[in-house]
Design an enzyme around this catalytic site. Sequence first.
Site, short mmCIF file in Angstrom:
data_model
loop_
_atom_site.label_atom_id
_atom_site.label_comp_id
_atom_site.label_asym_id
_atom_site.label_seq_id
_atom_site.Cartn_x
_atom_site.Cartn_y
_atom_site.Cartn_z
N ASP A 44 0.76 -1.12 0.00
CA ASP A 44 -0.07 0.12 0.16
C ASP A 44 0.77 1.22 0.05
O ASP A 44 0.68 2.19 -0.86
CB ASP A 44 -0.89 0.21 1.14
CG ASP A 44 -2.02 -1.00 1.02
OD1 ASP A 44 -1.79 -2.25 1.38
OD2 ASP A 44 -3.14 -0.84 0.93
N GLN A 115 5.10 -8.91 2.02
CA GLN A 115 4.08 -8.28 0.65
C GLN A 115 4.89 -8.22 -0.57
O GLN A 115 6.16 -8.07 -0.48
CB GLN A 115 3.36 -7.42 1.34
CG GLN A 115 1.75 -7.49 1.36
CD GLN A 115 1.10 -6.17 1.45
OE1 GLN A 115 1.43 -5.38 1.98
NE2 GLN A 115 -0.49 -6.52 1.71
N GLY A 174 -0.99 -10.43 -0.85
CA GLY A 174 -1.71 -9.22 -1.20
C GLY A 174 -3.18 -9.30 -1.68
O GLY A 174 -4.16 -8.47 -1.56
N ASP A 176 -5.61 -11.79 -0.70
CA ASP A 176 -5.86 -12.53 0.32
C ASP A 176 -6.85 -13.69 -0.01
O ASP A 176 -6.47 -14.91 0.61
CB ASP A 176 -6.53 -11.71 1.51
CG ASP A 176 -5.55 -10.68 1.85
OD1 ASP A 176 -4.73 -10.42 1.13
OD2 ASP A 176 -5.87 -10.10 2.86
N TYR A 370 -14.13 -8.84 -2.45
CA TYR A 370 -12.54 -8.91 -2.04
C TYR A 370 -11.92 -9.39 -3.23
O TYR A 370 -11.76 -8.79 -4.42
CB TYR A 370 -12.24 -9.46 -0.79
CG TYR A 370 -11.28 -9.12 0.22
CD1 TYR A 370 -11.05 -7.83 0.37
CD2 TYR A 370 -10.58 -10.10 0.55
CE1 TYR A 370 -9.95 -7.44 1.07
CE2 TYR A 370 -9.39 -9.83 1.46
CZ TYR A 370 -9.24 -8.25 1.64
OH TYR A 370 -8.08 -8.05 2.57
N GLU A 415 -12.31 0.74 -2.05
CA GLU A 415 -11.10 -0.05 -2.09
C GLU A 415 -11.20 -1.08 -3.51
O GLU A 415 -10.09 -1.50 -3.94
CB GLU A 415 -11.27 -1.14 -0.84
CG GLU A 415 -10.04 -1.87 -0.49
CD GLU A 415 -10.46 -2.68 0.73
OE1 GLU A 415 -11.50 -2.48 1.32
OE2 GLU A 415 -9.72 -3.75 1.06
#
Length: 445
Positions: A44, A115, A174, A176, A370, A415
Site C-alpha cells: 500500500d 508483501q 496481497g 488474500d 474482495y 477499495e
Amino acid sequence: MSVPSLPAELAALRETAVSVLRGNDLGDITRPSPTLYPHQWLWDSCFIAIGLRHLDPQRAAAEILSLLRGQWPNGMIPHVIFAETTNFYHAGPQRWRCDRVTTTAGGAQSTGVTQPPMIAEAAVRVGAMMSDSERGEFYRRLFPGLLRFHQWLYDERDPDDDGLVSLVHSWESGMDNTPTWMEITRPVAPLGVRALRRVNGDDALDALRRDSKEVPSDERLTSGDLFTLYRIVRELRRAHYNFREIRRTIVPLVQDVAFNAILVRANEHLSTIAAEIGEVIPARLRRSARRTREAMGELVVDGVYYSRDFRTRTLLRHETIAGLLPLYAGVVPEDRVDEMVKTITSPRYWSRFGVASVPLDDPNFLPRCYWQGPLWVNMNWLIADGLERYGRLDAAEDLRRNTVDVIASSEAMFEYYSPLDGSGAGSNRFSWTAALLIDLLAADH
Ligand code: DGY
C-alpha cells in the site's frame, strides 16, 4: 507541485483523493484506510507514494523510507508495520508476537510475513520527480535496506534455488482470498471450521470476527477462511517465522505468480537505482534475478500463467488476475503477447470499468467480494503499465480511462469495485485508490 488542468468534475475528484490521503496521513506513513487498516502496509505504501509524488516528492520518499523502520535484522520487510494507534486491528501485534523472535530497525512492532516487493518500482517513480541530487540522496538512503530485502527473498524463500520465491501466507500475496489461495489454504482450516463447514454453518463464526465492522462481511473473505488464515499465523509463530521450520509444518507454501512477476520488475528497478548511485548488485543476486525471469516460463500452460505449490511442484490451476502480471513483468514472449492481451481484453476479464480479479465466467466469481471478482485500481495500474511497455498503447489508455471513470462515477475512493456495475465495495476512503487516481490524472504516468 503543478496541478494538471482538468475538467471541473475531475478536478473535484482529485481534491477528494487528496483529502482522503491527508485524512489517512499519520506523519511519514499513510494508513490504507481509517478503521479497517489503521497501520502501515508494505505494498500500500508503495502505491501511495506513486500518487504522493505528484503532491510532494519528499513526502513520497519518506513514505517509502519509513518501510525500512520495520526491517528485520535478517532483511525481511514486513507486510504490516504497526503504528502507534488505539484503533482496533484484527490481526495486531498480539496475534504475531514477533517481538519474541526479533527486533525491527526502528523498534516498531510488525507482522512476521512480507508483501509484494513494489518498493523499487515506487522508488523509481518518486525519483523521477526529483532533481538529480535529491534523487541521489534518496536512493543512497534506500539502497542498502532494499538490497538486503531482495537478498532475503532469495536466501530465505528460494531455498532450492529455482528462481521462484515461496510465500507462507496468502496475506503475503496481497490478494488474500483468490480461488488459488483458498484452494490450497482451506484444507488446513481449524477443526471447528471444518466441522461447521460440513453442516453448512460457516455463518456461526460471523459473530466472532472483528474485521467487518466498517465493511459488510459478504464483501470480505468468509469467516471460515479468515479463521483459517489466523490458524496459519499461529503455525508461523510457532515456527519462529523461519522458512526451514515452516517447511516442516502444515502451512501451504506457494510460488505465487504475481509476487514473482513483481519481483522480476523490482530486480530491474533495483539495478537502475544501483547504477545511478554507483553501487553494484552482488553477482549472486544478479544470477537469482535472471533465474526468476526464466522460471516464470515454468508457470505457463497454453498461454495461461498459474501459481505453483512449492511442496508438490504442481500448478494451482485457477485463472485469476495474478496470472496477468507476467505482462507487467515483461516476461511474456513476444509471440504470446497478442494472445495474452486478447485474454485480458476479453469480456471474461475486461469490463468497461477495468479488469476483474477473477474471470466473470468462473464458478468462484463474486462481483463484490474482495479478491474473488472485484476490480482493483492497483491491478489496473500494473496491467496498464505492462500493456504500455509491450506497445499496446490503445488498450493501456482505455484501461486507464476506464479506471478513472469507475472512480468518478462512485465519487468516492473505494477499495474495490464490482466489474458488473462499477459499484464501490470495501472501505470507501482507501488510500491507494486515491493515490493512483492522482497518478492517472497526471499527464505523465
Ligand atoms: C487484512 O487485514 O485483512 C489484510 O488484508 C491483511 O493484510
